[in-house]
Scaffold this motif. Structure first.
Motif, mmCIF file in Angstrom:
data_model
loop_
_atom_site.group_PDB
_atom_site.id
_atom_site.type_symbol
_atom_site.label_atom_id
_atom_site.label_comp_id
_atom_site.label_asym_id
_atom_site.label_seq_id
_atom_site.Cartn_x
_atom_site.Cartn_y
_atom_site.Cartn_z
ATOM 1 N N THR A 334 74.846 37.074 27.625
ATOM 2 C CA THR A 334 73.721 36.484 26.752
ATOM 3 C C THR A 334 74.455 35.125 26.081
ATOM 4 O OG1 THR A 334 74.319 37.501 24.770
ATOM 5 C CG2 THR A 334 72.650 38.582 26.324
ATOM 6 N N GLN A 401 68.025 36.783 23.007
ATOM 7 C CA GLN A 401 68.056 37.464 24.100
ATOM 8 C C GLN A 401 68.401 38.981 24.242
ATOM 9 O OE1 GLN A 401 71.403 34.609 25.626
ATOM 10 N NE2 GLN A 401 69.867 34.614 27.636
ATOM 11 N N SER A 405 65.135 40.398 25.790
ATOM 12 C CA SER A 405 65.601 40.667 26.941
ATOM 13 C C SER A 405 66.184 41.924 27.314
ATOM 14 C CB SER A 405 66.673 39.370 27.662
ATOM 15 O OG SER A 405 66.030 38.264 27.610
ATOM 16 N N ARG A 406 67.218 42.395 26.412
ATOM 17 C CA ARG A 406 67.859 43.524 26.519
ATOM 18 C C ARG A 406 66.987 44.802 25.863
ATOM 19 N NH1 ARG A 406 72.921 41.919 28.212
ATOM 20 N NH2 ARG A 406 72.473 40.423 29.808
ATOM 21 N N GLY A 415 62.452 40.388 31.790
ATOM 22 C CA GLY A 415 62.981 40.236 30.194
ATOM 23 C C GLY A 415 63.789 39.189 30.332
ATOM 24 N N TYR A 416 64.542 38.882 31.182
ATOM 25 C CA TYR A 416 65.512 37.547 31.278
ATOM 26 C C TYR A 416 64.608 36.089 30.817
ATOM 27 C CZ TYR A 416 68.439 33.878 32.773
ATOM 28 O OH TYR A 416 69.074 32.806 32.751
ATOM 29 N N GLY A 419 62.913 36.250 27.427
ATOM 30 C CA GLY A 419 63.913 35.781 26.480
ATOM 31 C C GLY A 419 64.288 34.653 26.394
#
Length: 461
Positions: A334, A401, A405-406, A415-416, A419
């Motif tokens: 990230t 992120q 994302s995580r 998710g990437y 984010g």
């Protein structure tokens, strides 16, 4: 030495320029599309970082050798020849990066275009050339150190530069197994940056303290040996924090976490060391009734102090943020990593090397006491403030992120992108670009000051 410093400054400017291009592309993805794509701009940005610092390191060693050994550097002609070989190789590599960019998926690309390995994209022929240049440089260092008065600083540099060259060889092998490739790749990146380079700046800091504030050599060299032991003691096995997720055995989780947690300690020691010696020498001066500064080069010393602070903050604190595997599981890959990288490389290395630029200007112009100029103050403030601003922006973007994302989306492709679509991430990228412009403007002021301050009338000669 001044040749190496000059080319280092040019590549430093190129690094910042292509960093700005990459930052613009985060905000405007179509900028220079299919001319200088993000992958190319980023590649030149991070490779230029390594190259300008290596040039400046070599220049720094050539600058201090006569002072430390008491004799003229052995092999000046060889050093000049290797300089032109190195410069020519870098120019050709950059032109290939810009004009060719990609090649077929076979060995010809690895040998003649780029290796596709982050920080070490130089094609194999350039790798071999770099090794030859560094070996010639090491010969000059050893020949001078063995012929002249070999101080503790020179002794540390002799051992360190040998490791500096040897570790680079670990990144020159080829394997089609990505885990094995990453295993050896990190030997270069980590053991360079968090072992040999840190020892190098410790040596330069020791030289600077003796030269600029008249610190006692025995005390400074004692601190240097302690820092060397601490840096190697924590830094070598600290490589484990890069082995969490690349397919290496799980025992690296414990090793990486433990020794990485110890890595900030020598950085704290270096920070205390610089400030303590400064205060001690200033106090001794004032005890004699002399109400004047002990610093003989104020711009350089400012950058040395910023190195002690920035090294601890960027490499120590920002590195410690995500060095444990329980945290790194969420933060790796990230913008947290980018934040750490920007502040650590700048704080640990760029600062002290800029300080060496000013020491060279002082020596070349016969200045006894070098004072600040308005330009030097503005340059320092803009560059350091700009990098801190970029670090804050990237940290904020990385935080988004991690959450989206995580933690929320489970590290999926969806998710990437979710984010990256968030308003906080977008604003973080906007502010990173703004602070990058401030940093680049500060660099322009810095170059102007370096070119003009040697003739300024307010220095003591």
């Amino acid at each position: 030495a001044t040749w190496y410093f000059t080319f280092a400054a040019i590549i430093f400017g190129a690094q910042l320029l292509f960093g700005l291009v990459a930052a613009i592309q985060y905000v405007m993805p179509g900028f220079l599309f299919e001319i200088v794509d993000f992958s190319v701009a980023r590649m030149i940005h991070i490779n230029a970082l390594v190259v300008w610092m290596v040039f400046a390191m070599m220049g720094s060693v050539y600058w201090l050798l006569p002072d430390e050994t008491g004799i003229e550097t052995v092999g000046i002609g060889l050093g000049k020849l290797l300089y032109w070989v190195f410069v020519a190789a870098i120019v050709v590599v950059v032109l290939v990066y810009l004009l060719v960019q990609v090649g077929p998926a076979d060995q010809t690309t690895i040998w003649f275009i780029n290796e596709g390995r982050e920080y070490l994209e130089a094609p194999r022929w350039a790798d071999i050339g770099i090794v030859v240049v560094v070996l010639g440089f090491i010969y000059n260092l050893y020949a001078t150190g063995m012929k002249g008065n070999r101080s503790g600083i020179v002794t540390v540099l002799m051992a360190d530069m040998l490791a500096f060259a040897g570790i680079y060889l670990a990144g020159m092998g080829y394997t089609d197994n990505i885990s094995i490739d990453q295993y050896w790749w990190w030997w270069v990146i980590h053991l360079w940056v968090e072992a040999t380079w840190e020892v190098f700046v410790g040596s330069i800091a020791a030289y600077g303290l003796i030269t600029m504030i008249g610190a006692h050599r025995k005390v400074v060299e004692m601190w240097l040996w302690i820092e060397v032991a601490m840096l190697f003691g924590s830094g070598i096995l600290g490589i484990g924090h890069h082995y969490f997720w690349i397919g290496t055995p799980e025992y690296w989780w414990e090793i990486g976490a433990l020794f990485s947690a110890l890595e900030p300690l020598p950085l704290v020691a270096m920070f205390i060391h610089v400030l303590y010696d400064w205060g001690k020498q200033q106090g001794a001066q004032e005890a004699q009734g002399k109400d004047v500064s002990v610093i003989t080069n104020k711009p350089a010393f400012t950058w040395f102090v910023l190195q002690a602070f920035g090294n601890f903050l960027g490499a120590g604190v920002w590195g410690f943020f995500h060095t444990f595997p329980q945290v790194n599981l969420y933060t790796h890959g990230t913008q947290f990593t980018s934040a750490h990288g920007h502040l650590a490389f700048f704080g640990a290395y760029a600062t002290i090397l800029i300080g060496m630029f000013y020491m060279a200007v002082q020596g070349k112009n016969g200045i006894k006491v070098m004072n600040h100029t308005k330009k030097s103050i503005w340059a320092t403030s803009m560059i350091f403030g700009g990098v801190l601003g970029m670090t804050a922006a990237l940290t904020l973007a990385g935080y988004v992120q991690v959450l989206v994302s995580r933690a929320q989306m489970g590290a999926t492709w969806a998710g990437y992108f979710d984010g990256q679509a968030g308003i906080w991430f977008a604003q973080g990228m906007d502010w990173r670009l703004i602070m990058g412009v401030v940093t680049f403007a500060g660099f322009i002021v810095l170059v102007s000051d370096l070119l003009s301050t040697g003739k300024a009338a307010h220095h003591e000669r």
